[in-house]
Write a protein that holds these residues in place. Structure first.
Motif, PDB file in Angstrom:
ATOM      1  N   LEU A 177       0.826  -1.206   0.000  1.00 20.65           N
ATOM      2  CA  LEU A 177       0.000   0.000   0.000  1.00 20.65           C
ATOM      3  C   LEU A 177       0.866   1.265   0.000  1.00 20.65           C
ATOM      4  O   LEU A 177       0.583   2.223  -0.727  1.00 20.65           O
ATOM      5  N   LYS A 178       1.917   1.261   0.790  1.00 18.92           N
ATOM      6  CA  LYS A 178       2.802   2.425   0.831  1.00 18.92           C
ATOM      7  C   LYS A 178       3.527   2.613  -0.502  1.00 18.92           C
ATOM      8  O   LYS A 178       3.636   3.736  -1.016  1.00 18.92           O
ATOM      9  N   ALA A 179       4.011   1.502  -1.071  1.00 25.11           N
ATOM     10  CA  ALA A 179       4.725   1.602  -2.349  1.00 25.11           C
ATOM     11  C   ALA A 179       3.787   2.065  -3.456  1.00 25.11           C
ATOM     12  O   ALA A 179       4.168   2.864  -4.319  1.00 25.11           O
ATOM     13  N   HIS A 180       2.550   1.579  -3.431  1.00 25.44           N
ATOM     14  CA  HIS A 180       1.592   1.971  -4.467  1.00 25.44           C
ATOM     15  C   HIS A 180       1.238   3.445  -4.333  1.00 25.44           C
ATOM     16  O   HIS A 180       1.116   4.165  -5.345  1.00 25.44           O
ATOM     17  N   GLN A 183       5.619   3.503  -6.578  1.00 25.81           N
ATOM     18  CA  GLN A 183       6.842   2.715  -6.656  1.00 25.81           C
ATOM     19  C   GLN A 183       6.597   1.282  -7.135  1.00 25.81           C
ATOM     20  O   GLN A 183       7.554   0.520  -7.273  1.00 25.81           O
ATOM     21  N   THR A 184       5.350   0.897  -7.357  1.00 23.73           N
ATOM     22  CA  THR A 184       5.062  -0.449  -7.843  1.00 23.73           C
ATOM     23  C   THR A 184       5.262  -0.506  -9.351  1.00 23.73           C
ATOM     24  O   THR A 184       5.287   0.521 -10.040  1.00 23.73           O
ATOM     25  N   GLU A 185       5.377  -1.736  -9.854  1.00 21.88           N
ATOM     26  CA  GLU A 185       5.574  -1.922 -11.287  1.00 21.88           C
ATOM     27  C   GLU A 185       4.237  -1.819 -12.024  1.00 21.88           C
ATOM     28  O   GLU A 185       3.204  -2.280 -11.519  1.00 21.88           O
ATOM     29  N   PRO A 186       4.209  -1.255 -13.232  1.00 21.25           N
ATOM     30  CA  PRO A 186       3.013  -1.408 -14.069  1.00 21.25           C
ATOM     31  C   PRO A 186       2.739  -2.898 -14.274  1.00 21.25           C
ATOM     32  O   PRO A 186       3.669  -3.689 -14.476  1.00 21.25           O
ATOM     33  N   LEU A 187       1.474  -3.298 -14.205  1.00 16.54           N
ATOM     34  CA  LEU A 187       1.162  -4.728 -14.226  1.00 16.54           C
ATOM     35  C   LEU A 187       1.630  -5.396 -15.510  1.00 16.54           C
ATOM     36  O   LEU A 187       2.101  -6.540 -15.489  1.00 16.54           O
ATOM     37  N   ARG A 238      13.152  -7.081  -5.137  1.00 18.58           N
ATOM     38  CA  ARG A 238      12.642  -8.452  -5.071  1.00 18.58           C
ATOM     39  C   ARG A 238      11.438  -8.584  -4.134  1.00 18.58           C
ATOM     40  O   ARG A 238      10.409  -9.154  -4.513  1.00 18.58           O
ATOM     41  N   THR A 239      11.550  -8.065  -2.923  1.00 16.67           N
ATOM     42  CA  THR A 239      10.462  -8.225  -1.959  1.00 16.67           C
ATOM     43  C   THR A 239       9.174  -7.610  -2.479  1.00 16.67           C
ATOM     44  O   THR A 239       8.093  -8.211  -2.385  1.00 16.67           O
ATOM     45  N   LEU A 240       9.268  -6.417  -3.045  1.00 17.41           N
ATOM     46  CA  LEU A 240       8.076  -5.757  -3.569  1.00 17.41           C
ATOM     47  C   LEU A 240       7.493  -6.524  -4.754  1.00 17.41           C
ATOM     48  O   LEU A 240       6.266  -6.620  -4.900  1.00 17.41           O
ATOM     49  N   HIS A 241       8.344  -7.109  -5.592  1.00 13.89           N
ATOM     50  CA  HIS A 241       7.838  -7.909  -6.712  1.00 13.89           C
ATOM     51  C   HIS A 241       7.056  -9.119  -6.202  1.00 13.89           C
ATOM     52  O   HIS A 241       5.993  -9.452  -6.738  1.00 13.89           O
ATOM     53  N   TYR A 242       7.584  -9.797  -5.192  1.00 16.95           N
ATOM     54  CA  TYR A 242       6.882 -10.940  -4.609  1.00 16.95           C
ATOM     55  C   TYR A 242       5.505 -10.513  -4.087  1.00 16.95           C
ATOM     56  O   TYR A 242       4.487 -11.158  -4.355  1.00 16.95           O
ATOM     57  N   VAL A 243       5.505  -9.433  -3.308  1.00 18.16           N
ATOM     58  CA  VAL A 243       4.262  -9.006  -2.661  1.00 18.16           C
ATOM     59  C   VAL A 243       3.250  -8.519  -3.698  1.00 18.16           C
ATOM     60  O   VAL A 243       2.063  -8.858  -3.626  1.00 18.16           O
ATOM     61  N   GLN A 244       3.704  -7.725  -4.665  1.00 14.26           N
ATOM     62  CA  GLN A 244       2.776  -7.243  -5.680  1.00 14.26           C
ATOM     63  C   GLN A 244       2.198  -8.406  -6.488  1.00 14.26           C
ATOM     64  O   GLN A 244       1.002  -8.417  -6.814  1.00 14.26           O
ATOM     65  N   SER A 245       3.013  -9.402  -6.793  1.00 14.59           N
ATOM     66  CA  SER A 245       2.524 -10.574  -7.532  1.00 14.59           C
ATOM     67  C   SER A 245       1.481 -11.334  -6.721  1.00 14.59           C
ATOM     68  O   SER A 245       0.465 -11.786  -7.258  1.00 14.59           O
ATOM     69  N   ALA A 258      -8.010   0.237  -7.410  1.00 15.29           N
ATOM     70  CA  ALA A 258      -9.216   0.488  -6.617  1.00 15.29           C
ATOM     71  C   ALA A 258      -9.407  -0.593  -5.563  1.00 15.29           C
ATOM     72  O   ALA A 258      -9.793  -0.310  -4.420  1.00 15.29           O
ATOM     73  N   TRP A 259      -9.131  -1.835  -5.935  1.00  9.14           N
ATOM     74  CA  TRP A 259      -9.272  -2.948  -4.972  1.00  9.14           C
ATOM     75  C   TRP A 259      -8.276  -2.805  -3.836  1.00  9.14           C
ATOM     76  O   TRP A 259      -8.617  -3.009  -2.672  1.00  9.14           O
ATOM     77  N   LEU A 260      -7.038  -2.425  -4.171  1.00  5.86           N
ATOM     78  CA  LEU A 260      -6.014  -2.261  -3.138  1.00  5.86           C
ATOM     79  C   LEU A 260      -6.427  -1.217  -2.101  1.00  5.86           C
ATOM     80  O   LEU A 260      -6.210  -1.394  -0.906  1.00  5.86           O
ATOM     81  N   ARG A 261      -7.018  -0.120  -2.575  1.00  2.14           N
ATOM     82  CA  ARG A 261      -7.384   0.959  -1.664  1.00  2.14           C
ATOM     83  C   ARG A 261      -8.414   0.522  -0.635  1.00  2.14           C
ATOM     84  O   ARG A 261      -8.533   1.147   0.426  1.00  2.14           O
ATOM     85  N   HIS A 262      -9.133  -0.546  -0.907  1.00  3.13           N
ATOM     86  CA  HIS A 262     -10.180  -1.009   0.016  1.00  3.13           C
ATOM     87  C   HIS A 262      -9.725  -2.157   0.899  1.00  3.13           C
ATOM     88  O   HIS A 262     -10.520  -2.705   1.663  1.00  3.13           O
ATOM     89  N   GLN A 263      -8.441  -2.553   0.780  1.00  2.00           N
ATOM     90  CA  GLN A 263      -7.950  -3.638   1.627  1.00  2.00           C
ATOM     91  C   GLN A 263      -7.655  -3.118   3.037  1.00  2.00           C
ATOM     92  O   GLN A 263      -7.113  -2.031   3.201  1.00  2.00           O
ATOM     93  N   ARG A 264      -8.017  -3.895   4.017  1.00  2.00           N
ATOM     94  CA  ARG A 264      -7.851  -3.468   5.406  1.00  2.00           C
ATOM     95  C   ARG A 264      -6.679  -4.211   6.045  1.00  2.00           C
ATOM     96  O   ARG A 264      -6.517  -5.403   5.875  1.00  2.00           O
ATOM     97  N   LEU A 265      -5.899  -3.461   6.808  1.00  2.00           N
ATOM     98  CA  LEU A 265      -4.785  -4.055   7.532  1.00  2.00           C
ATOM     99  C   LEU A 265      -5.281  -4.703   8.813  1.00  2.00           C
ATOM    100  O   LEU A 265      -4.614  -5.542   9.372  1.00  2.00           O
TER     101      LEU A 265
END
Length: 416
Positions: A322-325, A329-333, A350-357, A409-416
């Motif tokens: 969420l912070k990277a997005h 800082q995230t990759e275009p899909l 690497r870590t961000l690629h794993y998490v974004q995937s 849009a989906w990411l913005r609605h995810q709750r921690l």
């Protein structure tokens, strides 16, 4: 009737109206353009006339799962053809119907891979890796115990931990099959479970591809290896899920998956909630989110307390994404899904690629009211059947722009 009574009557009527809407959803018109499941305007879509009694199935195969039988004639948009089969859109589903029994059948899936060069079947553990683990652990032969269907090599003696891991290994294959729409036979392979991290790192030294990653586990050649260390069992269980998912990928989807998908599938299931009985709930996010009291001192030396949110596991990974997005800082899909392995494993990303995937996979299955799930499962089925890697956006029947905006849009609605 008073205005208040009218409002109350409308509220009571909503559940019944919702049931009617759900019942009619299969025959609903397509969503407007710009939504994640939008298609071309109606005039540009070829349609096919189906009589009452037509059988709609998951795949172009008379033995495939029967989803429904039409109780009246329908005119449905045509998506694809294979032999005498037509793939049609019914609501948000893409299903197959036999329209020409005399047409040649579509080519069958390729046979399972042949024996590996050393005579092993796909999924079977490399005996050299087993021998190396036995040598490090000072064992002359593998213990008789197994972890579900997996051969087990370990120096762990805690019955509680081994029971939990056995339950996880038992519950993972059906969760994998249901979530990804893939048929899973008896899994093969071995689990090497070390008590100490130092022993795991010694074992890892021979694995050139992974020894520089410093990961808590790895999988290859039919062997999933990990360590317990000082972590609680439910902290280690997601690592086991991650590595066993890699073995399932290799056995049932084959080698050579694109990096985002190989790691996305493994991390998606590793991010699932795991209860104390080893049951996976893939649609729920694992990890913890709790308030933590931290005693502090002011500049003048006075005691002060500060409450902070402490995140672990999958929730910490979601917070990272969420912070990277938010910082762009995230990759275009489109770039992420075509990224070569060397770039995917770049130490700084690497870590961000794993998490974004991982969260992209979760979005494709769980997001947008599950509209993209059938297309994603069809994409996985095409990979399984050996037809090469189909373009993801085309399999989902969306544009990259729609996929990008829907994911954001989906990411913005995810709750921690």
């Amino acid at each position: 009737m008073s205005a208040r009574a009218e409002r109350r009557a409308r509220q009571l009527a909503r559940p019944a109206a919702a049931l009617l809407v759900a019942a009619a959803a299969l025959a609903a018109e397509p969503p407007p353009l710009g939504s994640p499941s939008a298609i071309a305007p109606e005039a540009e879509v070829e349609r096919i006339e189906l009589p009452a009694g037509s059988e709609l199935r998951e795949r172009p195969d008379a033995g495939a799962t029967l989803v429904l039988v039409l109780d009246q004639p329908h005119s449905l948009p045509l998506v694809d053809r294979a032999g005498g089969w037509a793939r049609v859109r019914l609501g948000q589903q893409r299903l197959w119907v036999l329209v020409d029994p005399e047409a040649p059948a579509p080519p069958p899936p390729p046979p399972p891979p042949a024996d590996l060069p050393d005579g092993r079947q796909p999924g079977e553990p490399d005996p050299r890796r087993i021998a190396r683990a036995l040598d490090i652990l000072g064992l002359t032969e593998p213990p008789a115990d197994r972890l579900a269907s997996y051969q087990l090599v370990t120096d762990v003696t805690s019955p509680r931990l081994l029971e939990l891991f056995a339950a996880v290994a038992t519950n993972l294959p059906p969760a994998y099959a249901e979530r990804y729409g893939l048929e899973v036979a008896e899994p093969r392979g071995a689990v090497v479970l070390f008590t100490d991290e130092d022993d795991f790192r010694r074992y890892e030294e021979a694995e050139i591809a992974v020894r520089a990653l410093g990961a808590p586990g790895h999988a290859g050649n039919g062997v999933a290896a990990l360590f317990v260390g000082r972590r609680a069992p439910l902290e280690v269980a997601p690592v086991l899920v991650h590595e066993l998912t890699h073995l399932l990928n290799r056995q049932f989807l084959g080698d050579g998956l694109p990096p985002w998908l190989e790691e996305g599938l493994a991390s998606d299931l590793a991010f699932a909630r795991i209860d104390r009985r080893g049951r996976l709930e893939p649609h729920l996010l694992g990890g913890e989110s709790r308030l933590q009291d931290e005693p502090l001192l002011t500049p003048r030396g006075r005691p002060q307390r500060r409450w902070t949110v402490h995140l672990t596991g999958a929730r910490a990974s979601l917070n990272l994404l969420l912070k990277a997005h938010a910082r762009r800082q995230t990759e275009p899909l489109e770039q992420l899904v075509s990224m070569p392995l060397a770039e995917f494993l770049d130490p700084d990303r690497r870590t961000l690629h794993y998490v974004q995937s991982a969260f992209l996979v979760r979005y494709l299955i769980d997001g947008d009211d599950h509209q993209l799930g059938p297309g994603f499962r069809a994409y996985l089925g095409a990979l399984r059947d050996g037809g090469g890697e189909p373009p993801l956006a085309r399999a989902l029947e969306v544009s990259w722009q729609e996929l990008e905006s829907g994911f954001a849009a989906w990411l913005r609605h995810q709750r921690l």
